[in-house]
Design a protein around this motif. Structure first.
Motif, mmCIF file in Angstrom:
data_model
loop_
_atom_site.group_PDB
_atom_site.id
_atom_site.type_symbol
_atom_site.label_atom_id
_atom_site.label_comp_id
_atom_site.label_asym_id
_atom_site.label_seq_id
_atom_site.Cartn_x
_atom_site.Cartn_y
_atom_site.Cartn_z
ATOM 1 N N LEU A 64 163.997 51.974 23.606
ATOM 2 C CA LEU A 64 165.022 52.947 23.958
ATOM 3 C C LEU A 64 166.413 52.343 23.958
ATOM 4 C CD1 LEU A 64 163.276 54.886 26.861
ATOM 5 C CD2 LEU A 64 163.651 55.668 24.534
ATOM 6 N N TYR A 82 170.924 60.995 19.855
ATOM 7 C CA TYR A 82 170.357 59.976 20.751
ATOM 8 C C TYR A 82 169.220 60.562 21.586
ATOM 9 C CZ TYR A 82 169.964 56.723 24.665
ATOM 10 O OH TYR A 82 169.477 55.869 25.618
ATOM 11 N N CYS A 86 165.233 59.428 21.567
ATOM 12 C CA CYS A 86 164.474 59.060 22.774
ATOM 13 C C CYS A 86 163.262 59.967 22.951
ATOM 14 C CB CYS A 86 165.376 59.146 24.007
ATOM 15 S SG CYS A 86 166.703 57.925 24.078
ATOM 16 N N ARG A 89 160.363 59.045 20.739
ATOM 17 C CA ARG A 89 159.569 57.915 21.241
ATOM 18 C C ARG A 89 158.550 58.383 22.276
ATOM 19 N NH1 ARG A 89 160.681 53.802 17.616
ATOM 20 N NH2 ARG A 89 162.919 53.672 17.280
ATOM 21 N N MET A 126 170.286 53.615 29.447
ATOM 22 C CA MET A 126 170.646 54.966 29.042
ATOM 23 C C MET A 126 172.044 55.322 29.524
ATOM 24 S SD MET A 126 167.025 56.995 29.597
ATOM 25 C CE MET A 126 167.534 58.446 28.688
#
Length: 424
Positions: A64, A82, A86, A89, A126
């Motif tokens: 990440l 973005y 994420c 994933r 993040m």
């Protein structure tokens, strides 16, 4: 094929077992046996299964934090890219995500603390990215709070949508759009939703609201809420729209044909490539890929009672045969790149221009709903429809109810055409 290291074999074996039976029910002996190593080797490398779990989470957090996932531009589009990366994933291992969250209270105290620390590191990474993507001046919340909110939304979406069978959003793209709106503009900027079919004072169709929002907090049962989402399109509208798509271009005609002939969602269509078509005199099938297991879906010759060619000669096969480009994608935009969900929405809106739909604004996913109901009315079972759509049978129950309603209306209409018997 390269040989996996001992650590890789252990983490892979652990992941498979965690997914199939949960973390708490998995033993170190099972992991070692599946990896083909001695149990002592697992202890030497990771201490115990929770140490192995933490190592896996550390690898996930490193993914990440990869710079490759971070777009360079500061804009809502960059933030969306973005968030989508994420989410992708997490979607690769939805059951693992659910197991980690759902069983955390069963871990030993020291490992719960270590897990919390690992999640805090993910949050920091993040937050750093969000600070770059949103900007401190534009953000409604501190970067750390934005990261917590983003993480909660992504994990919640993954667990609910991918593992529980509940439908909270029509599709992944709508979820990401709403997520970016909340993170960048706050809920105060979101206009109140209007029901499908509402018209503004200047006779312009109201902006399409998300069907799920329209039924939120109504106190309805889940089955009733799901049924409220089913809005199939009238036969005459569909054929008129397909006819209009045909006048625009061979690709528009082919795209409309796939939407109503195969019942695919926009996000499934954008992943189609030329090689995903299987076509001969006995069948026309598309290989659909995505986060769930790959599946095959037939492209119907008949759409709502009208035939659109044959298996080997129809709008899609003709479009592919006339292609002059070398792009692998089945559908492309004006730049010659794979068509996006937004591109499909633009084409869809063009197809409906000038068609009297009584103030409604149809949306692309209604093609899937229309197709599902048609298939059920033509006799397919819910179990087989589940295979073709990739949906759980429970998700398709509202379609069956709608199909029964339409069949009842047709039966009543047929009776009305007959003269009633003389009661005397």
């Amino acid at each position: 094929m390269p040989t996996l290291s001992t650590r890789q074999r252990l983490t892979q074996a652990a992941l498979e077992l965690f997914l199939s039976q949960g973390i708490s029910q998995t033993t170190t002996r099972q992991i070692a046996d599946k990896a083909g190593v001695n149990e002592v080797t697992l202890f030497r490398n990771f201490g115990n299964k929770y140490g192995l779990l933490l190592a896996m989470l550390q690898e996930a957090s490193a993914v990440l934090a990869e710079p490759a996932l971070l777009p360079s531009a500061q804009s809502p589009e960059a933030l969306r890219a973005y968030a989508s990366a994420c989410l992708h994933r997490l979607e690769r291992v939805p059951n693992f995500v659910r197991s980690v969250i759902g069983e955390a209270d069963q871990y030993p105290p020291e490992h719960r603390q270590a897990l919390q620390q690992q999640l805090s590191e993910v949050k920091r990474d993040m937050a750093k990215h969000l600070d770059q993507l949103v900007g401190a001046e534009a953000a409604r919340l501190p970067a750390g709070d934005l990261a917590s909110l983003l993480g909660a939304l992504l994990v919640g979406y993954t667990v609910v949508e991918a593992t529980s069978g509940c439908v909270l959003w029509e599709n992944r793209e709508d979820f990401l759009d709403a997520l970016v709106t909340v993170l960048t503009e706050g809920t105060g900027s979101i206009a109140s939703d209007r029901a499908v079919g509402e018209v503004t004072s200047d006779a312009t169709p109201a902006p399409r609201s998300h069907p799920t929002k329209e039924i939120a907090d109504t106190g309805q049962s889940q089955s009733t809420q799901l049924a409220a989402l089913i809005v199939d399109l009238p036969t005459a509208w569909v054929h008129q729209m397909i006819k209009q798509a045909r006048t625009l271009s061979p690709q528009d005609y082919a795209l409309a044909y796939v939407l109503f002939g195969a019942g695919l969602l926009s996000e499934e269509i954008v992943r189609l490539e030329r090689c995903h078509e299987i076509c001969d005199k006995s069948q026309h099938v598309l290989q659909v890929t995505g986060p769930s297991s790959p599946r095959q879906v037939p492209v119907n010759q008949w759409i709502l009672g009208k035939r659109y060619g044959s298996y080997t000669s129809n709008p899609l096969t003709k479009w592919l045969k006339t292609r002059k480009d070398n792009a692998a994608a089945m559908f492309i935009n004006e730049a010659g790149e794979p068509m996006t969900v937004s591109n499909i929405q633009v084409r869809w809106d063009l197809w409906w221009q000038g068609i009297d739909v009584g103030g409604m604004r149809p949306y692309p996913n209604q093609a899937r709903q229309t197709w599902c109901i048609e298939m059920l009315m033509r006799g397919i079972s819910l179990e087989n429809l589940s295979i073709l759509t990739g949906c759980e049978v429970s998700e398709l129950s509202p379609y069956a109810q709608r199909a029964r309603e339409k069949a009842a209306i047709a039966a009543a209409t047929q009776l009305d055409r007959k003269a009633p018997a003389n009661p005397g």
